[in-house]
Structure formats: structure tokens, C-alpha cells
Design a protein around this motif. Structure first.
Motif, PDB file in Angstrom:
ATOM      1  N   HIS A  73       0.919  -1.434   0.033  1.00  0.00           N
ATOM      2  CA  HIS A  73       0.052   0.135  -0.178  1.00  0.00           C
ATOM      3  C   HIS A  73       0.848   1.282  -0.033  1.00  0.00           C
ATOM      4  O   HIS A  73       1.606   1.643   1.082  1.00  0.00           O
ATOM      5  CB  HIS A  73      -0.845  -0.055   1.324  1.00  0.00           C
ATOM      6  CG  HIS A  73      -1.840   0.988   1.501  1.00  0.00           C
ATOM      7  ND1 HIS A  73      -3.207   0.900   1.936  1.00  0.00           N
ATOM      8  CD2 HIS A  73      -1.746   2.569   1.184  1.00  0.00           C
ATOM      9  CE1 HIS A  73      -3.961   2.226   1.813  1.00  0.00           C
ATOM     10  NE2 HIS A  73      -2.730   2.998   1.531  1.00  0.00           N
ATOM     11  N   LYS A 142      -0.540   3.418  -5.961  1.00  0.00           N
ATOM     12  CA  LYS A 142      -1.882   4.015  -6.207  1.00  0.00           C
ATOM     13  C   LYS A 142      -1.916   5.267  -7.217  1.00  0.00           C
ATOM     14  O   LYS A 142      -1.033   5.921  -7.004  1.00  0.00           O
ATOM     15  CB  LYS A 142      -2.673   4.374  -5.069  1.00  0.00           C
ATOM     16  CG  LYS A 142      -2.823   3.061  -4.434  1.00  0.00           C
ATOM     17  CD  LYS A 142      -3.308   3.546  -2.934  1.00  0.00           C
ATOM     18  CE  LYS A 142      -3.241   2.243  -1.683  1.00  0.00           C
ATOM     19  NZ  LYS A 142      -3.837   0.936  -2.117  1.00  0.00           N
ATOM     20  N   HIS A 242      -9.604   1.675   1.339  1.00  0.00           N
ATOM     21  CA  HIS A 242      -9.371   2.527   2.393  1.00  0.00           C
ATOM     22  C   HIS A 242     -10.407   2.461   3.265  1.00  0.00           C
ATOM     23  O   HIS A 242     -11.384   3.048   3.077  1.00  0.00           O
ATOM     24  CB  HIS A 242      -8.888   3.732   2.178  1.00  0.00           C
ATOM     25  CG  HIS A 242      -7.478   3.995   1.494  1.00  0.00           C
ATOM     26  ND1 HIS A 242      -7.380   3.747   0.170  1.00  0.00           N
ATOM     27  CD2 HIS A 242      -6.437   4.631   1.877  1.00  0.00           C
ATOM     28  CE1 HIS A 242      -6.352   3.726  -0.262  1.00  0.00           C
ATOM     29  NE2 HIS A 242      -5.444   4.673   0.811  1.00  0.00           N
ATOM     30  N   HIS A 265      -6.268   0.115   6.766  1.00  0.00           N
ATOM     31  CA  HIS A 265      -6.294   1.046   7.593  1.00  0.00           C
ATOM     32  C   HIS A 265      -7.103   0.114   9.061  1.00  0.00           C
ATOM     33  O   HIS A 265      -6.645  -0.221   9.941  1.00  0.00           O
ATOM     34  CB  HIS A 265      -7.035   2.413   7.731  1.00  0.00           C
ATOM     35  CG  HIS A 265      -6.184   3.175   6.867  1.00  0.00           C
ATOM     36  ND1 HIS A 265      -5.022   3.817   7.251  1.00  0.00           N
ATOM     37  CD2 HIS A 265      -6.284   3.666   5.670  1.00  0.00           C
ATOM     38  CE1 HIS A 265      -4.292   4.897   6.374  1.00  0.00           C
ATOM     39  NE2 HIS A 265      -5.216   4.591   5.266  1.00  0.00           N
ATOM     40  N   ASP A 317       2.419   2.949   3.296  1.00  0.00           N
ATOM     41  CA  ASP A 317       1.223   4.056   2.956  1.00  0.00           C
ATOM     42  C   ASP A 317       2.016   5.253   2.556  1.00  0.00           C
ATOM     43  O   ASP A 317       1.378   6.249   2.924  1.00  0.00           O
ATOM     44  CB  ASP A 317       0.274   4.256   4.320  1.00  0.00           C
ATOM     45  CG  ASP A 317      -0.885   4.938   3.767  1.00  0.00           C
ATOM     46  OD1 ASP A 317      -1.227   5.150   2.517  1.00  0.00           O
ATOM     47  OD2 ASP A 317      -1.635   5.610   4.530  1.00  0.00           O
TER      48      ASP A 317
END
Ligand code: DI6
Ligand code: FE
Length: 409
Positions: A73, A142, A242, A265, A317
Motif C-alpha cells: 500500500h 496507487k 481504504h 487501515h 502507506d
């Protein structure tokens, strides 16, 4: 006939990550042909003629060898940075307040739209290099800072180019549903229609490995995400979400209902949602970097995930707002210290379970015969050290598909 190896590593402590734990084999050797692992076993079983017929032979001297880490991610393709927002948050402004006054994701959207493909590549590739230097060989990247077709496409093309030029596996997720594009003002339903319209062209260009969405009161509601996921599934695209980061939006249940690869998350996820994830096999991706940088106080419900049998992955992230974190190993450390994972859980979260979150479990995340030869030889003796040291350069040598990467200084 004596087999010719691309790579032969002898005398390593190999953590294969097989079965439920670390799968450690002491004084072990591993042989690679054509980018795949073809043999693992005791160093004592290595025939001297194998050594003679290896293109690259490494005597590991007891060093730890693991699968390449998988960062499942990231938002590492973007232009600019938001260090001033970091300063504002330290002075007491909240993430939501900053977003409401034109900062936040929309700020990065302005910067990213203004960047050429080459500029975006140059701004982003160093972040990927930083991850590799710390032992990562597979990166999910992403889109989501374009919010219109041309820039979303540019981001995804840059992500693909990073994988090709660095020689590592990059998986792309289309995150058009990151926040409502400025052109749509408050009409987020109309923007979701526009996102749905981007799916087919980007998928046709081979730019989408999965479709992601941001389920949050700041972003999109469950009915809006349901529409997006229905359209994406009709195109055969895998899904992720998410989910439940800042509030309980029933994201865990939504992801599970669509058999999403992952829900990410999950700080505020409820029990029914987690149970549905366990049934669906949806992986929970834990992102302690965002929790840390936002100084959140509610950790994800790890004990419930364990009890229900939800598989947990851990990722960086990397993004300019909530997680400017350029080390997956540091994310693993944070998952231990802030969320209470054991080092074994954290390491499985950065290997086997991360591979599952990307739909790559058949090829990556473990060391066994037939798997990709994505390998890290560490300046460490035990697996727990990888979660224990904070910072430093522990990855001594990194291989992707059997080829050694030139690591950043
Ligand atoms: N992932 C995201 O997409 C948002 N938070 C997170 O953890 C925000 C990204 C940003 O602020 O740019
Ligand atoms: Fe994110």
C-alpha cells in the motif's frame, strides 16, 4: 548433468515464511534458475559441482536471508510535498481542517496535475529506491492525485515505468475515488460516475491491477463505493478499500461483501465487518505510519483480528499527507510498538500476507521451490532484528527475480 544456477546462496539462516511462522532453516542454501527458486535445503547437501556451475555464488556466513519485502500500500507517485501541513498539524490544526481549506489531497492533486510525466517520474523514483534499499522488492503504487483521466493515466504509467527501470515488481491500483475532483465541487455522486467512466480506458491500457477507494466521511460513502465496486467487478478488476481509518464507515463489511483483496487501515472497523473479512479472506492491511503521523489514538482492533482469523499485512502507506514514510521496515517496527504485533506477525505482514493482499501469493512472499527469487540478505542474524532496529541500513544485498539490485547509497 550438472545444473547451471543463476544464483547459489550457501550458509544462510533462511526464514522461508512457510507455514504459519517464520519457517527458519539453519545453515541453508538456495539455488535459483531463470528467476525462480529451484532448490532449498541444507548447505551440507550442496554438491561442489553446483558451486562451480553458479553464475553468482554467495557465501552468507550465517547471515539472515528472507523473501524480498512487499510494500502492498503506497501512494509514492506524486509531485511536491506537504511539509508545511506537517508544521501546521504540529501547531494544532487537524488533517480535516487542512483539507477543508484547500490543502490535503487536493493540494497534491494541483501539484501532480501540473507535473509532466518525466517530472513526475523524477520526483517519485527516489522514493521507490529508498524502499528497495531497505529490502523491498514488490511495491503497490496507487493513482489518486489526478482525479481526471489524463493525470490518473500519467501516474499509473509512471508507476509502471518505476517497476521496469528499477527491475522490481510494481502492482498498480487505480484510486480515482480518492476525493472528489475540484471540478465537481460538492457533487460527489457525479464524480463517482466520472471515476467509473475512467475504468474501462485505463484497464484497456493495462494500467490497472486493482481498483481502490477511500471510504471516509471526508471522501466517499458506502453507496457510492458500492456503485464503483459493482462497475469495477463487472470489468473483472480486483478490489481494495481504504476502510474505517478515522471513523466507522462499515468499510470492512463493504470490502468483504465484494470479496476485496484487502481492506486497509481499519482503526475503527467493527466486529461484524472483521468477521465478514475473515470469511471472505480479505486481508487487513495495517498502516501504522499514518496512525503515527496523525497522532491517532485508536489502534486497529488487532486482538479481534487475531481471534477471528483475519490475516494482517503491514505497509508503509507512503503519501505526502499522512505517511511520509520511506521504509517498510520502520512500518514493521511501528506495527510492533504501536499496534502490538509480534515481530513474527509483522514480518508475515510484510511478506506472505502482503503478497495475498496483492493477489500474488502463488509467486511471492515465501521462499519455496517454484516461487520468484526475490531475496534479501541482511546484516542481521535473526528475523526479529528486522523489526527491532529503528533506521540504519540492514539490507546488504537485494535480489528481484534472481537479479541483484543496485541499491541507493
Ligand atoms: N491514505 C490516503 O489515501 C489518505 N490517507 C491514507 O492513509 C490521504 C493521502 C493524502 O493526504 O495525500
Ligand atoms: Fe493510503
Amino acid at each position: 548433468m550438472i545444473p547451471r544456477s543463476q544464483l547459489l546462496i550457501v550458509g544462510a539462516r533462511i526464514a522461508t515464511m512457510a507455514d504459519a511462522g517464520l519457517g527458519v532453516i539453519e545453515d541453508a542454501a538456495l539455488r535459483v534458475e531463470a528467476g525462480k527458486i529451484v532448490w532449498i535445503g541444507a548447505s551440507s547437501k550442496v554438491d561442489d559441482r553446483w558451486r562451480a556451475h553458479a553464475d553468482q555464488l554467495i557465501e552468507a556466513d550465517g547471515a539472515l536471508l528472507t523473501p524480498g519485502l512487499i510494500d502492498c500500500h503506497t501512494h509514492l507517485v506524486f509531485a511536491g510535498h506537504r511539509a508545511d501541513e506537517f508544521e501546521a498539524r504540529l501547531l494544532g490544526q487537524s488533517y480535516a481542517q487542512i483539507a477543508a481549506t484547500g490543502g490535503g489531497i487536493k493540494r497534491s492533486v494541483r501539484d501532480t496535475r501540473a507535473a509532466s510525466e518525466q517530472a513526475l517520474y523524477e520526483a517519485s523514483v527516489g522514493r521507490a529506491r529508498a524502499l528497495l534499499a531497505d529490502g523491498v522488492t514488490t511495491i503497490e503504487i496507487k493513482s489518486g492525485y489526478g482525479l481526471e483521466l489524463a493525470t490518473e493515466r500519467r501516474m499509473l504509467r509512471v508507476a509502471r515505468r518505476i517497476g521496469a527501470e528499477l527491475g522490481v515488481c510494481v502492482r498498480t491500483s487505480f484510486l480515482g475515488a480518492h476525493t472528489t475532483a475540484p471540478e465537481f465541487a460538492a457533487d460527489s455522486d457525479a464524480y463517482i460516475d466520472a471515476v467509473i467512466a475512467m475504468l474501462a480506458p485505463l484497464a484497456d491500457e493495462g494500467l490497472i491491477d486493482a481498483v481502490d477507494g477511500y471510504g471516509e466521511h471526508l471522501a466517499f460513502s458506502p453507496p457510492q463505493l458500492t456503485r464503483l465496486f459493482t462497475a469495477a467487478r463487472a470489468l473483472g478488476l480486483p478490489l481494495r478499500l481504504h476502510a474505517d481509518q478515522l471513523s466507522d464507515q462499515y468499510g470492512a463489511a463493504l470490502a468483504a461483501r465484494f470479496d476485496a483483496l484487502s481492506a486497509d487501515h481499519l482503526e475503527y472497523a467493527n466486529d461484524e465487518g472483521l468477521a465478514a473479512m475473515a470469511r471472505a479472506g480479505t486481508v487487513a492491511v495495517l498502516l501504522p505510519g499514518a496512525y503515527y503521523a496523525l497522532k491517532e489514538t485508536q489502534p486497529p482492533p488487532i486482538a479481534r483480528m487475531r481471534a477471528l482469523g483475519v490475516r494482517m499485512a503491514v505497509a508503509s502507506d507512503v503519501n505526502p499527507g499522512t505517511s511520509p514514510l520511506l521504509s517498510l521496515r520502520l512500518a514493521l517496527n511501528m506495527a510492533c510498538v504501536l499496534f502490538g504485533l509480534s515481530p513474527t506477525e509483522a514480518l508475515r505482514g510484510g511478506t506472505v500476507h502482503a503478497a495475498q493482499a496483492l493477489g500474488l501469493a502463488a509467486r511471492k512472499g515465501q521462499l519455496s521451490v517454484g516461487m520468484d527469487a526475490d531475496l534479501v540478505l541482511w546484516r542481521a542474524q535473526t528475523p526479529a532484528e528486522l523489526c527491532y532496529w529503528i533506521g540504519g541500513t540492514l539490507a546488504a544485498r537485494v535480489f528481484a527475480g534472481g537479479r541483484e539490485l543496485q541499491l541507493a547509497a
